[in-house]
Design a protein around this motif. Structure first.
Motif, PDB file in Angstrom:
ATOM      1  N   THR A 421      38.491  14.025  43.594  1.00 14.62           N
ATOM      2  CA  THR A 421      37.243  14.408  44.244  1.00 14.62           C
ATOM      3  C   THR A 421      37.408  15.667  45.081  1.00 14.62           C
ATOM      4  O   THR A 421      36.445  16.375  45.320  1.00 14.62           O
ATOM      5  CB  THR A 421      36.760  13.260  45.147  1.00 14.62           C
ATOM      6  N   LYS A 422      38.647  15.970  45.505  1.00 21.36           N
ATOM      7  CA  LYS A 422      38.844  17.112  46.380  1.00 21.36           C
ATOM      8  C   LYS A 422      39.307  18.357  45.640  1.00 21.36           C
ATOM      9  O   LYS A 422      39.525  19.382  46.254  1.00 21.36           O
ATOM     10  CB  LYS A 422      39.878  16.763  47.461  1.00 21.36           C
ATOM     11  N   GLN A 423      39.526  18.243  44.308  1.00 19.45           N
ATOM     12  CA  GLN A 423      39.991  19.398  43.583  1.00 19.45           C
ATOM     13  C   GLN A 423      38.943  20.511  43.616  1.00 19.45           C
ATOM     14  O   GLN A 423      37.766  20.267  43.405  1.00 19.45           O
ATOM     15  CB  GLN A 423      40.267  19.042  42.116  1.00 19.45           C
ATOM     16  N   ALA A 424      39.396  21.705  43.862  1.00 19.53           N
ATOM     17  CA  ALA A 424      38.493  22.853  43.867  1.00 19.53           C
ATOM     18  C   ALA A 424      39.189  24.012  43.182  1.00 19.53           C
ATOM     19  O   ALA A 424      39.870  24.800  43.810  1.00 19.53           O
ATOM     20  CB  ALA A 424      38.106  23.246  45.298  1.00 19.53           C
ATOM     21  N   PRO A 425      39.086  24.111  41.845  1.00 19.78           N
ATOM     22  CA  PRO A 425      39.810  25.137  41.116  1.00 19.78           C
ATOM     23  C   PRO A 425      39.525  26.547  41.604  1.00 19.78           C
ATOM     24  O   PRO A 425      40.349  27.422  41.458  1.00 19.78           O
ATOM     25  CB  PRO A 425      39.322  24.933  39.675  1.00 19.78           C
ATOM     26  N   VAL A 426      38.329  26.784  42.183  1.00 19.60           N
ATOM     27  CA  VAL A 426      38.006  28.135  42.621  1.00 19.60           C
ATOM     28  C   VAL A 426      38.964  28.625  43.691  1.00 19.60           C
ATOM     29  O   VAL A 426      39.211  29.813  43.826  1.00 19.60           O
ATOM     30  CB  VAL A 426      36.551  28.186  43.138  1.00 19.60           C
ATOM     31  N   LYS A 427      39.549  27.718  44.478  1.00 20.73           N
ATOM     32  CA  LYS A 427      40.491  28.128  45.511  1.00 20.73           C
ATOM     33  C   LYS A 427      41.780  28.660  44.917  1.00 20.73           C
ATOM     34  O   LYS A 427      42.496  29.405  45.550  1.00 20.73           O
ATOM     35  CB  LYS A 427      40.794  26.946  46.448  1.00 20.73           C
ATOM     36  N   GLU A 428      42.086  28.232  43.689  1.00 19.30           N
ATOM     37  CA  GLU A 428      43.308  28.676  43.061  1.00 19.30           C
ATOM     38  C   GLU A 428      43.106  29.985  42.287  1.00 19.30           C
ATOM     39  O   GLU A 428      44.062  30.545  41.793  1.00 19.30           O
ATOM     40  CB  GLU A 428      43.818  27.587  42.103  1.00 19.30           C
ATOM     41  N   VAL A 429      41.864  30.439  42.146  1.00 20.09           N
ATOM     42  CA  VAL A 429      41.604  31.672  41.420  1.00 20.09           C
ATOM     43  C   VAL A 429      42.095  32.860  42.246  1.00 20.09           C
ATOM     44  O   VAL A 429      41.847  32.947  43.442  1.00 20.09           O
ATOM     45  CB  VAL A 429      40.100  31.802  41.121  1.00 20.09           C
ATOM     46  N   ASN A 430      42.786  33.764  41.587  1.00 19.23           N
ATOM     47  CA  ASN A 430      43.342  34.934  42.260  1.00 19.23           C
ATOM     48  C   ASN A 430      42.291  36.044  42.278  1.00 19.23           C
ATOM     49  O   ASN A 430      42.205  36.871  41.370  1.00 19.23           O
ATOM     50  CB  ASN A 430      44.610  35.390  41.544  1.00 19.23           C
ATOM     51  N   LEU A 431      41.473  36.048  43.347  1.00 15.99           N
ATOM     52  CA  LEU A 431      40.413  37.052  43.449  1.00 15.99           C
ATOM     53  C   LEU A 431      40.968  38.462  43.583  1.00 15.99           C
ATOM     54  O   LEU A 431      40.299  39.435  43.214  1.00 15.99           O
ATOM     55  CB  LEU A 431      39.510  36.721  44.636  1.00 15.99           C
ATOM     56  N   ALA A 432      42.188  38.583  44.127  1.00 13.38           N
ATOM     57  CA  ALA A 432      42.781  39.906  44.277  1.00 13.38           C
ATOM     58  C   ALA A 432      43.042  40.567  42.926  1.00 13.38           C
ATOM     59  O   ALA A 432      43.107  41.793  42.827  1.00 13.38           O
ATOM     60  CB  ALA A 432      44.095  39.803  45.064  1.00 13.38           C
ATOM     61  N   LYS A 433      43.199  39.764  41.886  1.00 14.33           N
ATOM     62  CA  LYS A 433      43.379  40.316  40.543  1.00 14.33           C
ATOM     63  C   LYS A 433      42.060  40.434  39.796  1.00 14.33           C
ATOM     64  O   LYS A 433      41.921  41.271  38.910  1.00 14.33           O
ATOM     65  CB  LYS A 433      44.351  39.440  39.743  1.00 14.33           C
ATOM     66  N   ILE A 434      41.095  39.588  40.151  1.00 14.79           N
ATOM     67  CA  ILE A 434      39.820  39.582  39.421  1.00 14.79           C
ATOM     68  C   ILE A 434      38.938  40.761  39.832  1.00 14.79           C
ATOM     69  O   ILE A 434      38.359  41.444  38.985  1.00 14.79           O
ATOM     70  CB  ILE A 434      39.089  38.244  39.663  1.00 14.79           C
ATOM     71  N   TYR A 435      38.810  41.011  41.138  1.00 13.94           N
ATOM     72  CA  TYR A 435      37.893  42.045  41.610  1.00 13.94           C
ATOM     73  C   TYR A 435      38.222  43.443  41.078  1.00 13.94           C
ATOM     74  O   TYR A 435      37.316  44.196  40.694  1.00 13.94           O
ATOM     75  CB  TYR A 435      37.861  42.041  43.130  1.00 13.94           C
ATOM     76  N   PRO A 436      39.514  43.877  41.016  1.00 15.35           N
ATOM     77  CA  PRO A 436      39.787  45.200  40.423  1.00 15.35           C
ATOM     78  C   PRO A 436      39.350  45.288  38.952  1.00 15.35           C
ATOM     79  O   PRO A 436      38.891  46.344  38.507  1.00 15.35           O
ATOM     80  CB  PRO A 436      41.308  45.331  40.557  1.00 15.35           C
ATOM     81  N   VAL A 437      39.478  44.182  38.214  1.00 13.39           N
ATOM     82  CA  VAL A 437      39.036  44.200  36.819  1.00 13.39           C
ATOM     83  C   VAL A 437      37.519  44.339  36.754  1.00 13.39           C
ATOM     84  O   VAL A 437      36.975  45.112  35.965  1.00 13.39           O
ATOM     85  CB  VAL A 437      39.496  42.921  36.094  1.00 13.39           C
ATOM     86  N   LEU A 438      36.794  43.603  37.630  1.00 16.52           N
ATOM     87  CA  LEU A 438      35.343  43.701  37.659  1.00 16.52           C
ATOM     88  C   LEU A 438      34.885  45.103  38.042  1.00 16.52           C
ATOM     89  O   LEU A 438      33.871  45.602  37.539  1.00 16.52           O
ATOM     90  CB  LEU A 438      34.771  42.675  38.632  1.00 16.52           C
TER      91      LEU A 438
END
Length: 576
Positions: A421-438
């Motif tokens: 119930t507490k799993q939150a995959p979004v917290k494990e997403v590496n935004l530092a790598k995603i935003y430069p690609v976007l």
């Protein structure tokens, strides 16, 4: 001398000894007798079907001075040296461990030297699809115009991974799977020569378990001989292969087709308690259902596949079971089999499968029996009312259990309800790598990647392809690519698998010429990540619009323009 496995002792030494490859052997023998020998051959086909054996026989035949009708004599010094692997002019290379450019360059440098003893220098490159792109390029020119008296024989189980430029420079021979009847005949011949007693039904079980590979069949036979102290019995063959007896399988299918859930679950429990493999059991059930369906349309095909051992119970069940029921059951079997690959509790899935199959059998049987107006038909709903209510409760409980298992990590200890119930995959997403690609993503780059994505997945191993099957690229730039997963537990597995990431990058390097860094995201979190990025960079996007308003049409919103550039015309614009 140390004991040698059966597949090594009984390896074919002449074309006539090869099983199930008549077209290939006949063509090669005619080429030898008419002296129409090509400079390069490609032997493609499943494992254990005789590719390497055919290559060695071919190498002996073209170098044997006493060959007759394309067959080597196996008695001269050259034939015996090739058989023993001591002739320097026949070089066998394993491309799985020698797949670099340097190894191929070494071949290219040495191929110019004439053969020392034999008439032809033969290079046999096994598992050639494992060569790197650079190695293929190094081999290309030599393969196209090799020196005189040099022959290349490439063997592979995955020809789709070989560049078209290589295939076009070879003569391709496709080795087919060996029929169970041919494997059975070969095993009976070997056991008769060894003087070993055997059960014919046991050999049929082994032949079907080999799935078209003669080497696999002899390996299983070797294991059964060791287990049974040089005696082949049906019980030993079933234990070694992990298969279920034909009688038990027939009983299980009769129970689910009749809708007898309790009896089918009891039969399943006895199968699991006997230590049978869950995936193997599901494969056996799929095979049985497929045979029932085929027997309704083409009985002779099933009789040939079963080598004449079609029981009366099987024939009766095939006549009484509607084809629509078989279609529905096979679909359920396929779906459950896919899910079982990622669970540590396959018994739960098999129980769910049994309940679903029995429900299908009950519904289809009721729909076919109702129009006949039998006296027992009106009693059917009343008799099954309490059982149906009980089964519905059990199905709900099992669905809840499966849902928890799918959301839990692969280790059993992590499958506790609080963590689910507490799993939150979004917290494990590496935004530092995603935003430069976007920031640098373009629609053209994404379209280019989406076109070759199926080919990239085909270049992966079977296990890697199973993980990536429910994924798709959602944004791409020259600096990287973002891949979204339909299921969070597969996203977690892919994130921790560095070999998978490397394989994807190598695949992109081969398909589009650039090894783009890969970032994974869960599909359900992707819209939020995308929206947050556009919101956070709204001011930056506004500042990028420097053209005067009077020199162009009414200016559209830069944020919307950037979103359409990233994701296409599917953007839904809503007022704040």
């Amino acid at each position: 001398m140390a004991y040698q496995a059966l597949y090594r002792v009984w390896r074919p030494q002449q074309f006539k000894d090869m099983i199930g490859q008549e077209v290939v052997t006949r063509t090669l023998k005619n080429a030898i007798t008419t002296k129409q020998i090509s400079h390069a051959y490609l032997f493609a086909g499943p494992r254990g079907t005789g590719k390497t054996s055919a290559a060695k026989i071919f190498a002996k035949a073209i170098n044997c001075h006493h060959q007759t009708d394309g067959e080597p004599c196996n008695e001269c010094d050259t034939c015996q040296a090739i058989t023993n692997g001591t002739l320097n002019d026949v070089i066998e290379i394993d491309a799985a461990s020698n797949n670099g450019v340097e190894e191929i360059r070494d071949i290219r440098d040495k191929v110019k030297y004439a053969p020392t003893v034999a008439d032809y220098k033969v290079y046999i490159i096994d598992e050639v699809h494992m060569l790197s792109t650079g190695a293929f390029n190094a081999l290309l020119k030599t393969l196209e115009e090799p020196p005189a008296n040099v022959i290349f024989i490439l063997a592979t189980t995955e020809p789709h991974k070989i560049p078209a430029t290589i295939i076009s420079r070879t003569q391709r021979f496709d080795f087919k799977r060996i029929a169970a009847s041919d494997s059975y005949s070969r095993m009976t011949y070997i056991l008769d020569q060894k003087g070993v007693t055997y059960d014919e039904q046991a050999l049929k079980v082994i032949a079907k378990a080999a799935e078209g590979g003669m080497r696999d069949a002899l390996s299983i036979l070797d294991q059964a001989l060791s287990f049974g102290d040089n005696e082949i019995t049906l019980d030993n063959a079933l234990l070694v292969t992990g298969s279920v007896t034909h009688e038990l399988l027939a009983t299980y299918m009769q129970q689910v087709v009749a809708g007898d859930t309790k009896a089918a679950l009891a039969t399943l429990q006895s199968v699991l308690e006997a230590g049978k493999d869950a995936e193997r059991f599901s494969e056996d059930v799929i095979g049985y259902a497929r045979d029932l369906l085929l027997y309704q349309q083409a009985p002779q095909m099933v009789e040939e596949a079963e080598m004449g051992s079609v029981s009366e119970d099987f024939q009766t069940l095939a006549q009484q079971t509607p084809a629509s029921a078989m279609y529905a059951m096979i679909n359920e079997l396929n779906a459950i089999q896919q899910q079982m690959r990622y669970t540590t509790h396959p018994d739960v899935y098999l129980e769910i499968l049994t309940i679903k199959l029995a429900e299908i059998g009950r519904q289809k049987t009721a729909s076919t029996v109702a129009p006949t107006g039998t006296a027992t038909a009106p009693e059917q709903p009343a008799a099954n009312a309490s059982e149906l209510a009980s089964l519905q409760r059990e199905v709900e409980q099992l669905r809840t259990t499966v849902k928890h298992l799918e959301q839990a990590p692969t280790t059993p200890k992590a499958a506790t309800k609080p963590r689910i119930t507490k799993q939150a995959p979004v917290k494990e997403v590496n935004l530092a790598k995603i935003y430069p690609v976007l920031g640098a993503a373009t629609r053209d780059k994404l379209n280019q990647l989406q076109e070759v994505w199926p080919d990239i997945l085909n270049s992966l191993s079977t296990s890697q392809r199973a993980v990536m099957k429910v994924s798709q690229p959602v944004a791409a730039a020259d600096s990287g690519v973002i891949v979204a997963f339909d299921y969070s537990f597969l996203y977690q597995r892919a994130t921790s698998d560095q070999e998978l990431t490397d394989a994807l990058e190598n695949g992109m390097d081969r398909m589009i010429g650039t090894a783009l860094p890969v970032v994974f995201v869960p599909k359900e979190e992707w819209p939020t990540i995308r929206k947050n990025y556009l919101t956070a960079h709204k001011d930056e996007l506004q500042n990028t619009n420097h053209e005067p308003a009077e020199s162009q049409a009414p200016q559209s919103n830069p944020v919307v323009a950037k979103a359409e550039e990233l994701f296409g015309s599917v953007v839904d614009v809503k007022a704040d």
